[in-house]
Every structure is written in C-alpha cells, then in structure tokens.
Design an enzyme around this catalytic site. Structure first.
Site, PDB file in Angstrom:
ATOM      1  CG  ASP A  11     -25.104 -24.336  52.864  1.00  0.00           C
ATOM      2  OD1 ASP A  11     -24.039 -23.690  52.930  1.00  0.00           O
ATOM      3  OD2 ASP A  11     -25.685 -24.562  51.787  1.00  0.00           O
ATOM      4  CE  LYS A  33     -21.603 -23.907  48.602  1.00  0.00           C
ATOM      5  NZ  LYS A  33     -21.938 -22.686  49.344  1.00  0.00           N
ATOM      6  CG  ASP A  60     -19.688 -20.070  48.205  1.00  0.00           C
ATOM      7  OD1 ASP A  60     -19.352 -19.183  47.392  1.00  0.00           O
ATOM      8  OD2 ASP A  60     -20.857 -20.482  48.321  1.00  0.00           O
ATOM      9  CE  LYS A  62     -21.830 -16.891  45.937  1.00  0.00           C
ATOM     10  NZ  LYS A  62     -22.005 -17.781  47.113  1.00  0.00           N
ATOM     11  CG  HIS A  64     -17.736  -7.525  44.665  1.00  0.00           C
ATOM     12  ND1 HIS A  64     -19.032  -7.438  44.218  1.00  0.00           N
ATOM     13  CD2 HIS A  64     -17.047  -6.634  43.933  1.00  0.00           C
ATOM     14  CE1 HIS A  64     -19.120  -6.532  43.257  1.00  0.00           C
ATOM     15  NE2 HIS A  64     -17.916  -6.026  43.079  1.00  0.00           N
ATOM     16  N   PRO A  67      -9.154  -4.174  44.138  1.00  0.00           N
ATOM     17  CG  PRO A  67      -8.535  -3.701  41.931  1.00  0.00           C
ATOM     18  CD  PRO A  67      -9.292  -3.140  43.093  1.00  0.00           C
ATOM     19  CB  THR A 124     -29.028 -18.448  40.501  1.00  0.00           C
ATOM     20  OG1 THR A 124     -28.595 -18.799  41.808  1.00  0.00           O
ATOM     21  CG2 THR A 124     -28.135 -19.069  39.469  1.00  0.00           C
ATOM     22  NE  ARG A 186     -32.894 -29.078  45.765  1.00  0.00           N
ATOM     23  CZ  ARG A 186     -31.780 -28.455  46.164  1.00  0.00           C
ATOM     24  NH1 ARG A 186     -30.621 -28.788  45.657  1.00  0.00           N
ATOM     25  NH2 ARG A 186     -31.815 -27.519  47.088  1.00  0.00           N
ATOM     26  CD  GLN A 195     -30.866 -23.863  44.407  1.00  0.00           C
ATOM     27  OE1 GLN A 195     -31.015 -23.021  43.535  1.00  0.00           O
ATOM     28  NE2 GLN A 195     -29.753 -23.990  45.114  1.00  0.00           N
TER      29      GLN A 195
HETATM   30  O1  C5P Z   1     -29.078 -27.025  49.441  1.00  0.00           O
HETATM   31  P1  C5P Z   1     -28.690 -26.697  48.043  1.00  0.00           P
HETATM   32  O2  C5P Z   1     -28.286 -27.907  47.237  1.00  0.00           O
HETATM   33  O3  C5P Z   1     -29.685 -25.819  47.341  1.00  0.00           O
HETATM   34  O4  C5P Z   1     -27.354 -25.839  48.236  1.00  0.00           O
HETATM   35  C1  C5P Z   1     -26.706 -25.233  47.170  1.00  0.00           C
HETATM   36  C2  C5P Z   1     -25.522 -24.456  47.668  1.00  0.00           C
HETATM   37  O5  C5P Z   1     -24.987 -23.721  46.574  1.00  0.00           O
HETATM   38  C3  C5P Z   1     -25.835 -23.431  48.747  1.00  0.00           C
HETATM   39  O6  C5P Z   1     -24.683 -23.332  49.599  1.00  0.00           O
HETATM   40  C4  C5P Z   1     -26.034 -22.149  47.983  1.00  0.00           C
HETATM   41  O7  C5P Z   1     -25.691 -21.006  48.716  1.00  0.00           O
HETATM   42  C5  C5P Z   1     -25.046 -22.326  46.839  1.00  0.00           C
HETATM   43  N1  C5P Z   1     -25.370 -21.563  45.654  1.00  0.00           N
HETATM   44  C6  C5P Z   1     -26.572 -21.674  44.978  1.00  0.00           C
HETATM   45  N2  C5P Z   1     -26.804 -20.930  43.852  1.00  0.00           N
HETATM   46  C7  C5P Z   1     -25.867 -20.098  43.416  1.00  0.00           C
HETATM   47  C8  C5P Z   1     -24.652 -19.976  44.065  1.00  0.00           C
HETATM   48  C9  C5P Z   1     -24.445 -20.729  45.204  1.00  0.00           C
HETATM   49  O8  C5P Z   1     -27.436 -22.459  45.351  1.00  0.00           O
HETATM   50  N3  C5P Z   1     -26.076 -19.420  42.318  1.00  0.00           N
END
Ligand code: C5P
Length: 239
Positions: A11, A33, A60, A62, A64, A67, A124, A186, A195
């Site tokens: 990121d 990723k 990543d 996603k 949508h 089809p 999430t 974490r 998060q």
């Molecule tokens: O920095 P961090 O560890 O929070 O990054 C998590 C990664 O996973 C980010 O790229 C975030 O967009 C992705 N992600 C997430 N939760 C989700 C789907 C994807 O944190 N449900």
C-alpha cells in the site's frame, strides 16, 4: 512453509517505493499484494516489475461486474501471470463460475498455472446495521458471510478473503479444502491503526488461516525486515 503464507500489502503510492520494499523483503516474503492504490498509479507494469524482482503478485482488484466482463478481466490477470486475484462474491454464481472457467482456459492455452481466485464476501468495513439499512440484506452478518462463501465454493473459487474472526464460520460452511486469506492481522507489538477486529499472526495461523495479509505493521516499522521476520517466527511457532 510459513514464508509462503505471509503476504505483504504494497500500500504505497508508486513504483520506486514499492520496488524498494520488495527488494528489501523478498528474502523473507514471497507474495506481494498490489491493490487499487498502486495499480491505479502504475498499471500492469508494476506487476511485471514485482515479478521481475523474483516475487509473486496477489492482484487485489476485487472485480465486480457482469459475468462476461469479470471473466475477461480474469483472463487478462492470467496473462499478467498473477499468483492470485479476487472477485466480489456478491457478483453472483455465474460471474464467479465463468471467471474460473475463462481463467482455466487461458492458463491452459498459455501453459501456465491458473491463478488462485478468491472471493470477497462482506467487506469488513460494513457492519450489521449497514448490511440491513444500506444494502437491504435482512440476514445476520455471519449467515450472509457463510452463504456467500458457500456460493463462491460452489462456483469453483479456491477460497475467500475474510476477517480472522470469520474463519470458524467459513470452515464450518466450506470445509478444510478451502483457502482462507485474512487481513486485519496485528502482532501484539504493533498499533491497531484503523483495524478493529484483529488477531495476532499466531492466533490467525492457529485458527486455520491459509494466508495472512499484513501491511502497516511491516511497512511502517522502523526496521521492516525485522518486523517481517518476527511475524514469520510467530507464525512458525503457531503452526
Ligand atoms: O496495513 P494493514 O495490515 O491494515 O493492511 C491490510 C491490507 O488488507 C490493506 O491492503 C487492506 O486494504 C486489506 N484489507 C483489509 N480488510 C479487508 C480486506 C482487505 O484490511 N477486509
């Protein structure tokens, strides 16, 4: 090997920073990723550059859409040689099934491995209230997640992206042979950032996650390589 289970979320804003990170960490981490931030800035070239550095890419994106459109995007992702990519399970059974079939065919034509295809169930960032009020879905969150994960499995997807707290319900609905990839990781020694429902790397492995996606605890650490190795150690101990 736990090394193949840890994915670093790249990121970052641009290729220089991304490649600096990849080159610094590729001895410890083999999958990176590429999400919408980096892909929108750099395009498919960034995928080639990460691969050239000797690492695998999880795109990543996603997807949508209808089809036909998603299936064709899947074919192009296969051409790019990505290791895995994802689609929204909300796109429906036909969208997922057509994508699996189109990527399988393209991989066969090219003589390469078909990318792993994962489904996103409910983001999430969406809570129970939003699910009902905004999306108009009356089911409770867990049932909806289990429903969408089962649909993804039935359509031939290899697994789903899920919060670590959802691993149990997805395993129950989809069994052991279904990949679960979890962000929201974490370690005890890292801040939570934005998060909320997190697990430590050890807990996620113990709960049965197949892949862990980690971003800021590594990217923003004073010593990213040390942070990555510490997480790998924790995963190793738990497996
Ligand atoms: O920095 P961090 O560890 O929070 O990054 C998590 C990664 O996973 C980010 O790229 C975030 O967009 C992705 N992600 C997430 N939760 C989700 C789907 C994807 O944190 N449900």
């Amino acid at each position: 090997m736990v090394k193949d289970k840890l994915i670093l979320a790249l990121d970052v804003d641009g290729r220089d920073e991304a490649l600096r990170v990849v080159n610094q960490l590729k001895g410890s981490i083999s999958i990176f990723k590429v999400g919408l931030q980096l892909f929108t800035r750099e395009g498919p070239e960034i995928i080639r550059l990460v691969q050239e550095a000797g690492a695998n890419v999880f795109l990543d994106a996603k997807y949508h859409d209808i089809p036909n459109t998603v299936a064709n995007a899947g074919r192009m992702a296969t051409r790019l040689g990505v290791y895995m990519f994802n689609v929204h399970a909300m796109g429906g059974y036909e969208m997922m099934a057509m994508t699996v079939e189109a990527t399988r065919k393209m991989a066969e034509e090219l003589g390469v491995r078909r990318p792993i295809i994962l489904g996103v169930t409910i983001l999430t960032s969406i809570d129970q209230k939003m699910l009902g009020r905004e999306m108009g879905i009356g089911r409770n969150m867990e049932d909806e997640i289990a429903h969408l994960a089962s649909l993804a499995k039935k359509a031939g997807l290899d697994g789903v992206v899920a919060s670590p707290k959802e691993i149990g319900i997805i395993r129950k609905a989809c069994g052991q042979d279904f990949i679960i990839l979890t962000p929201g990781i974490r370690p005890d020694w890292a801040g939570k950032d934005d998060q909320r429902r997190t697990m430590t790397p050890g807990e996620a492995v113990q709960s049965g996650a197949n892949f862990l996606v980690v971003g800021r605890p590594i990217l923003q650490a004073a010593d990213p390589l040390k942070a990555a190795n510490k997480i790998l150690e924790e995963m190793e101990k738990a497996s």
